[in-house]
Every structure is written in C-alpha cells, then in structure tokens.
Design an enzyme around this catalytic site. Structure first.
Site, short mmCIF file in Angstrom:
data_model
loop_
_atom_site.label_atom_id
_atom_site.label_comp_id
_atom_site.label_asym_id
_atom_site.label_seq_id
_atom_site.Cartn_x
_atom_site.Cartn_y
_atom_site.Cartn_z
N ALA A 49 0.85 -1.20 0.00
CA ALA A 49 0.00 0.00 0.00
C ALA A 49 0.88 1.24 0.00
CB ALA A 49 -0.92 0.01 1.22
N GLU A 50 0.45 2.25 -0.75
CA GLU A 50 1.26 3.46 -0.91
C GLU A 50 1.44 4.23 0.39
OE1 GLU A 50 -1.64 3.91 -4.43
OE2 GLU A 50 -1.35 2.39 -2.86
N ASN A 51 0.54 4.03 1.36
CA ASN A 51 0.68 4.76 2.62
C ASN A 51 1.73 4.14 3.54
OD1 ASN A 51 -1.22 2.63 2.77
ND2 ASN A 51 -2.03 3.39 4.69
N GLY A 52 2.41 3.08 3.08
CA GLY A 52 3.55 2.58 3.83
C GLY A 52 3.38 1.25 4.52
#
Length: 221
Positions: A49-52
């Site tokens: 996921a791009e949020n980490g």
C-alpha cells in the site's frame, strides 16, 4: 446502479488467479481490495500500500477493525505475519524502482490500446491522483477491475479515452462482470466469458473493438 456483492467477488476471484506466491502486489480501492479474500490462507504474496505497508491480509470482519490499520484508500485492513511498515516515500520508491509485480486498479475508462483513465472526472472534486500514475507506469503488470458500463449505461471499454489519462498503453488485462480481456499489440482480446453472458451480449455492450480468443474460457463461478 453498481455491481452486487456476488459480481464484485467473482471479478476479484478471477483477478486473484493471476497472482503467484512470491509476488509483491498493489491493490487499488473498490473491487481490487477484495482480491486477498480469494487467496489461500497460506499464500506467500505480499500486498503493498502506498501509505507505507507491505503485508496486507484479508478484510477484517465487521466489528474487528483496527483503527490504526488501513490501506491507501483509508479502508480497514488486517496484516499478515512478516508485514512491515515504512513511510510513503519508501512505499513509492518500491513502485518507481519497478519492484511491484502486479497492480490491480479500478478505472473510469480503458481504451482498446490499453490507455487508462482512472483518476478524475472533470468538474468533480477528488483528493488527487494518489499512486495511480506511478503504478500504471512502473508495475510489471497492470490489471483493471471495473464495471463494464458506467451509470448511464455507456461502455467503459472505449475506442479512445475521453477522460484525462492516467497513463498511455499501460493496461495488460481488464476484468469486468461480463468477461476478461487481455491487451496485446493488436488490441483487445476476449479470453474469458462469465456465465450467463454470451459473446454477442458483450459485443453489444462494448464500444471498443475486440477479437475473441480461439480458446475462449467460460467461467461458471
């Protein structure tokens, strides 16, 4: 009128069949978020996921959500053993370095040459493109999961995208409630048809031109 739960899960299940153990996979919001629910519990796939976060699990049962765990769309998730956290710059670095094997995204339109429009309808407010541009350009394989037509009944598989593009000629596969299309050098190829639909019904509801595989698969579930 949107798709029902059965259709959404049928699309997600077909997408899950494209994933192999050892892959790093990124999921968009909507139907793509259902994909982990259709893998075996002992799978060795790491969802990104791009949020980490690397190591997303299946969707939590209602009432068991963890307020500290969410995907890039803000929806509740679970994590698998071996999951790791990072900041968003590292998460995007994984994408931009080409480390993501498959990204599974939603779309507003896909053209018959694989152009993707999935981030904005002009005149409507949106939070931003997010990671769509990087994922479309850098993932090794781009799979789109979407409803076959929009709210007005117009085909979302089009000859040419009329909405702002996310990326050109980036899509490798499209899965809708009607069937599965692959994108090759000659355009769209229909490879799978979901029962009870027919090839002619799909042609009638599709603006884009496509050919039909000689080894067409009929999907019953």
């Amino acid at each position: 009128m949107g798709l029902g739960t059965e259709d959404r899960n049928r699309i997600a299940k077909r997408a899950a069949s494209e994933i192999s153990d050892g892959m790093l996979v990124n999921l968009g919001i909507g139907i793509p978020s259902l994909v982990p629910n259709h893998l075996l519990n002992n799978h060795k796939v790491m969802f990104h996921a791009e949020n980490g976060l690397v190591g997303i699990g299946s969707s939590p049962e209602k009432g068991n959500e963890d307020a500290h765990l969410c995907n890039a769309g803000g929806l509740p998730i679970t994590i698998r053993a071996g999951a790791s956290y990072c900041d968003s710059t590292v998460a995007f670095g994984m994408i931009r370095r080409g480390r993501v094997d498959i990204t599974i995204l939603g779309a507003l339109q896909v053209s018959e040459v694989g152009d993707l429009a999935n981030w904005i309808v002009p005149g409507q407010r949106v939070p931003g493109m997010g990671g769509a541009m990087e994922l479309a350009a850098k993932a090794k394989k781009v799979i789109v999961l979407m409803e076959h037509t929009d709210k007005a009944g117009m085909s979302k598989l089009v000859k040419k995208c009329t909405l702002p593009l996310t990326a050109k000629k980036c899509v490798h596969m499209i899965i809708t409630e009607l069937g599965v299309f692959s994108v090759n050098s000659e355009g769209l190829l229909l490879t799978d048809v979901f029962e009870p639909f027919s090839i002619q019904e799909i042609r009638n509801r599709t603006e884009a031109v496509f050919t039909v595989s000689e080894n067409i698969h009929i999907l019953k579930e």
